[in-house]
Design an enzyme around this catalytic site. Sequence first.
Site, short mmCIF file in Angstrom:
data_model
loop_
_atom_site.label_atom_id
_atom_site.label_comp_id
_atom_site.label_asym_id
_atom_site.label_seq_id
_atom_site.Cartn_x
_atom_site.Cartn_y
_atom_site.Cartn_z
N ASN A 5 -12.93 5.45 5.74
CA ASN A 5 -13.05 4.31 6.70
C ASN A 5 -12.08 4.84 7.93
O ASN A 5 -12.36 4.29 9.17
CB ASN A 5 -12.65 3.21 6.16
CG ASN A 5 -13.89 2.58 5.32
OD1 ASN A 5 -15.02 3.04 5.55
ND2 ASN A 5 -13.58 1.75 4.56
N HIS A 39 -4.37 6.63 -0.66
CA HIS A 39 -5.15 6.32 0.63
C HIS A 39 -3.81 6.50 1.95
O HIS A 39 -4.10 6.75 2.95
CB HIS A 39 -5.46 5.07 0.75
CG HIS A 39 -6.86 5.28 1.48
ND1 HIS A 39 -7.64 6.00 1.49
CD2 HIS A 39 -7.53 4.09 1.89
CE1 HIS A 39 -8.63 5.72 2.22
NE2 HIS A 39 -8.86 4.41 2.68
N ASN A 99 -9.71 0.73 8.38
CA ASN A 99 -10.97 0.78 8.81
C ASN A 99 -11.08 0.03 10.42
O ASN A 99 -12.00 -0.09 10.99
CB ASN A 99 -12.04 -0.54 8.02
CG ASN A 99 -11.37 -1.75 8.11
OD1 ASN A 99 -10.10 -2.04 8.06
ND2 ASN A 99 -12.18 -2.72 7.52
N TYR A 149 0.85 -1.24 -0.02
CA TYR A 149 -0.03 -0.01 -0.19
C TYR A 149 0.92 1.38 0.13
O TYR A 149 0.27 2.62 -0.09
CB TYR A 149 -0.87 0.04 1.21
CG TYR A 149 -1.85 -1.30 1.14
CD1 TYR A 149 -3.37 -1.23 0.69
CD2 TYR A 149 -1.52 -2.28 1.86
CE1 TYR A 149 -3.94 -2.22 0.57
CE2 TYR A 149 -2.37 -3.34 2.22
CZ TYR A 149 -3.48 -3.13 1.46
OH TYR A 149 -4.40 -4.33 1.32
N ASP A 198 -6.18 11.37 3.49
CA ASP A 198 -6.47 11.70 2.01
C ASP A 198 -7.71 12.23 1.87
O ASP A 198 -8.75 11.80 2.83
CB ASP A 198 -6.30 10.66 1.06
CG ASP A 198 -7.23 9.54 1.58
OD1 ASP A 198 -6.86 9.00 2.81
OD2 ASP A 198 -7.86 8.73 0.91
N TYR A 213 -5.13 -1.89 9.58
CA TYR A 213 -5.66 -1.24 8.45
C TYR A 213 -6.64 -0.13 8.54
O TYR A 213 -7.13 -0.24 9.78
CB TYR A 213 -6.47 -2.70 7.61
CG TYR A 213 -5.27 -3.40 6.96
CD1 TYR A 213 -4.44 -3.23 5.94
CD2 TYR A 213 -5.15 -4.65 7.71
CE1 TYR A 213 -3.44 -3.80 5.39
CE2 TYR A 213 -4.21 -5.52 7.21
CZ TYR A 213 -3.42 -5.23 6.18
OH TYR A 213 -2.40 -5.96 5.51
#
Length: 199
Positions: free
Chosen positions: A125, A26, A79, A21, A104, A77
């Site tokens: 999230n 994000h 969320n 990632y 973001d 993560y």
Amino acid sequence: MTDTATPVWLVVGLGNPGPTYAGHRHNIGYLVADELATRMGSSFRAHKTGRADVVEGRFGAPGSDQARVVLARPRSYMNELGGPVKALATFYKVPPERVVAIHDELDIPFDTMRAKLGGGDNGHNGLKSIRSSLGTGDFHRVRVGIGRPPGRQEVADFVLSSYSAAERKVLPFQVDTAADAVECLVLEGLERTQQKFNS
């Protein structure tokens, strides 16, 4: 951090952990947190809660009235990062109004940004998770613009994709400006930050 007279701020870079990632839109919060860690002259290390990497230090010129800061990158993560944020806020006794989330923002064009206190999560999230864990949305946000997806691209695919080649040339400047805004927010307050940085 032994000086208990100066209040502590918790500054959290939002992102997803791991190399998969790393370059995604994000993860702009992680990039800004990395820049702030560099400025503080330190590198992230595991916190004893086991759920985040942190840098403890100060913003501001040496010898000045510096602000005590815990800079954090949750290991969860997006969320689920509210849990680690809540654990750190509890550990360092930081109230929600001294928490800053760097994230973001789809509704702001790329290479612009805004700071604010409180508000909804706008489908983000990470913000949703923090709001749920802290029990309030009244924390500060430094919203780094990524713009809307082109054409019919799904939002989820867009935020989890890498910046374009043109954007990557500008990105270091955007990260630098966002880091400046975080420092200004902690040292000079929200109103001054909005005057200087909200575009």
